[in-house]
Design a protein around this motif. Structure first.
Motif, short mmCIF file in Angstrom:
data_model
loop_
_atom_site.label_atom_id
_atom_site.label_comp_id
_atom_site.label_asym_id
_atom_site.label_seq_id
_atom_site.Cartn_x
_atom_site.Cartn_y
_atom_site.Cartn_z
N UNK A 181 3.48 6.97 -5.70
CA UNK A 181 3.20 7.95 -4.65
C UNK A 181 1.99 7.51 -3.82
N UNK A 182 1.00 6.90 -4.50
CA UNK A 182 -0.23 6.51 -3.82
C UNK A 182 -0.08 5.20 -3.04
N UNK A 183 0.90 4.38 -3.41
CA UNK A 183 1.01 3.03 -2.83
C UNK A 183 0.99 2.99 -1.30
N UNK A 184 1.79 3.78 -0.62
CA UNK A 184 1.74 3.72 0.85
C UNK A 184 0.36 4.08 1.41
N UNK A 185 -0.34 5.02 0.77
CA UNK A 185 -1.71 5.34 1.18
C UNK A 185 -2.58 4.08 1.03
N UNK A 186 -2.46 3.44 -0.14
CA UNK A 186 -3.29 2.27 -0.43
C UNK A 186 -3.02 1.18 0.60
N UNK A 187 -1.74 0.98 0.91
CA UNK A 187 -1.41 -0.09 1.88
C UNK A 187 -2.01 0.23 3.25
N UNK A 188 -2.03 1.50 3.64
CA UNK A 188 -2.63 1.81 4.93
C UNK A 188 -4.13 1.53 4.89
N UNK A 189 -4.76 1.74 3.73
CA UNK A 189 -6.17 1.38 3.58
C UNK A 189 -6.36 -0.12 3.65
N UNK A 190 -5.41 -0.86 3.06
CA UNK A 190 -5.49 -2.32 3.07
C UNK A 190 -5.37 -2.85 4.51
N UNK A 191 -4.54 -2.17 5.29
CA UNK A 191 -4.36 -2.58 6.69
C UNK A 191 -5.69 -2.45 7.45
N UNK A 192 -6.36 -1.33 7.24
CA UNK A 192 -7.67 -1.14 7.88
C UNK A 192 -8.66 -2.18 7.35
N UNK A 193 -8.58 -2.44 6.03
CA UNK A 193 -9.51 -3.39 5.41
C UNK A 193 -9.36 -4.77 6.04
N UNK A 194 -8.14 -5.16 6.34
CA UNK A 194 -7.91 -6.48 6.93
C UNK A 194 -8.60 -6.58 8.30
#
Lengths: 260, 263
Positions: A181-194
């Motif tokens: 459930x959290x994975x898509x949230x995490x990926x959006x954070x990773x996108x910002x992190x990049x």
């Protein structure tokens, strides 16, 4: 014209690529037109000259040296930031006490422009990989921490209850409900992190390095070589774009139900 | 029908303690029995604690007093002998229909091939054939509830607990789903306990309807439904059916009205 517009509206891969192509061409055209008005070549050079400068950089091997320096530094520190970010986010989501005590500090750090500390990191860690590594981590880690914690806390209680009613263990609830459930949230954070990591690497290279895109941009601008400056900026832009497209695609893949 | 008692509920109380607020007495001294293969419904106004009782029976929450026995053995946590069909969507949105149906089996570490074979069987029973690889968001509400029913049946529970399974569906779909649930029950002969606020649904499906009063929930009356089986939707137009629905309605009407005023 009308048919082109209809194509652009579609939700297919071809349409997506066409959209990218159309906006790239538009930028090039505007750039070309502006550079015909602004004739001072110290301020602006037309796209063709930038392309020539890029080819020259490739031929002399400078492009390769700089690319290796920047890409290795930014990817290693980015990967480490993501790992640390997820770990810290997990810790915060699983411990209320930790979240209450450390949460406010982390939240504050997330909104502080840590990039301003770059000169300090460089005087601590010297010129080279170490200072780049630490600076990128410092700017890129927070979006991952915040989204990981938020994603893990957002979990649908209905889904957890269903898992419990099927006798799921705590670990099973985590692996089959909370984490997916959290994975898509995490990926959006990773996108910002990049995106933040790229800013971090350029600033670190401005201040303290002998190779890399940021170093090359600074060197070129000191010799008023605007074509080379813009050439390397385009390289960085391409890196940002590739990451953004990849992570957006990953997000869609992980959460197809969110689209409709 | 066998007369063995499958589910026995003894003197269940439930009080929810709240910080800085008066506690809520949800259930008081609930006693009831459900025989093996029997279909029993609980109806009551909202606030009658019927969903709380279902969660206690499943072992999701612990009662303040009393106990639940399945085949004479007390239970205090979820187990493979009971499965719940929940009210809202409780399907995993990132799993396909077949993986959702196999979910309970996967949690019980059944090998994937076996889990999928069993899941396929209940997908067919629930009328989901051809939708195995769809995701829940690609299905209608009725189809999603079929997946929920199939998922509960797939773990082969002795008791099926249904928590207002059709409440979110439109009236026509609900009627169809009721008829389908009845035929699934006739095929599988599970012991079923259904929680609902639809009186006609309870009467149509059940051997017995238990009427709860509200705040705190207590057993107000038990009504035996002697309508002949197998039943189809036409039974809803019979005078016996209307008589039972009317009777239950008068039992809970005052509480429903009181609930309306309290908001």
């Amino acid at each position: 014209m009308r048919r082109l517009y209809e194509l652009l509206e579609q939700d297919t891969r071809t349409a997506g690529l066409t959209r990218v192509a159309v906006s790239t061409v538009a930028v090039l055209v505007v750039w070309q037109l502006v550079s015909m008005v602004v004739t001072n070549r110290l301020l602006l050079v037309p796209p063709a000259e930038v392309a020539v400068a890029l080819v020259k950089e490739v031929e002399t091997g400078a492009m390769w040296t700089n690319a290796v320096a920047t890409v290795t530094a930014v990817t290693t520190s980015f990967v480490v930031s993501v790992a640390i970010g997820i770990a810290v986010g997990l810790a915060l989501a699983s411990s209320q006490a930790l979240s209450l005590t450390a949460g406010p500090v982390l939240g504050a750090l997330n909104s502080v422009p840590i990039i301003a500390l770059a000169p300090l990191f460089i005087s601590w860690l010297g010129l080279g990989f170490a200072s780049k590594f630490v600076l990128v981590i410092m700017v890129a880690v927070f979006p991952v921490v915040v989204t990981t914690e938020a994603g893990l806390r957002a979990t649908d209680r209905q889904l957890v209850e269903a898992a419990r009613s099927f006798n799921a263990t705590r670990l099973q609830i985590f692996t089959t409900v909370t984490f997916p459930y959290a994975l898509p949230f995490i990926v959006s954070g990773i996108r910002v992190a990049w995106a933040r990591a790229l800013v971090g690497i350029v600033v670190a290279e401005f201040f303290g390095s002998f190779a890399g895109f940021g170093f090359a941009i600074l060197a070129a601008s000191q010799t008023f070589d605007t074509a080379r400056v813009l050439g390397y900026v385009i390289m960085l832009g391409a890196m940002g774009l590739i990451g953004s497209v990849l992570f957006a695609a990953l997000e869609r893949r992980l959460a197809p139900w969110r689209q409709e | 029908m066998s007369t063995a008692v499958r589910l026995k509920i003894e003197a269940i109380d439930k009080v929810f303690k709240r910080r800085d607020k008066p506690s809520i007495e949800a259930l008081r001294n609930i006693d009831m029995e459900v025989a093996e293969g029997e279909f029993v419904s609980i109806v009551g106004a909202s606030g009658s604690g019927k969903s709380t009782l279902l969660r206690i029976i499943d072992g999701l929450i612990t009662p303040s007093g009393g106990r639940v026995l399945v085949d004479g053995r007390p239970v205090d946590r979820p187990g493979p002998d009971r499965a719940v069909v929940f009210q809202q969507d409780s399907l995993l949105p990132w799993k396909t229909v077949i993986d959702n149906v196999a979910y309970g089996l996967t949690l019980a570490r059944v090998p994937k091939a076996d889990a999928h074979r069993t899941a396929q069987r209940f997908i067919d029973v629930a009328g989901l054939h051809g939708f195995e690889h769809h995701y829940p968001h690609q299905l209608s509400g009725g189809m999603r509830q079929r997946v929920n029913v199939a998922r509960a049946l797939a773990v082969n529970p002795k008791i099926l607990l249904l928590d207002e399974p059709f409440a979110a569906l439109d009236a026509q779909t609900r009627e169809i789903m009721q008829a389908e649930l009845l035929s699934i029950w006739q095929e599988t002969r599970k012991t079923v306990l259904l929680i609902t606020h639809q009186i006609d649904e309870a009467v149509f499906l059940s051997d017995r309807v238990i009427v709860f009063s509200a705040r705190p929930g207590t057993v107000r009356e038990e009504i035996r439904v002697d309508l002949p089986r197998p039943r189809d939707l036409h039974v809803k137009r019979s005078p016996e059916f209307s008589g039972l629905v009317d009777h239950i309605w008068t039992l809970i009407e005052a509480e429903v009205r009181a609930g309306l005023r309290q908001g």
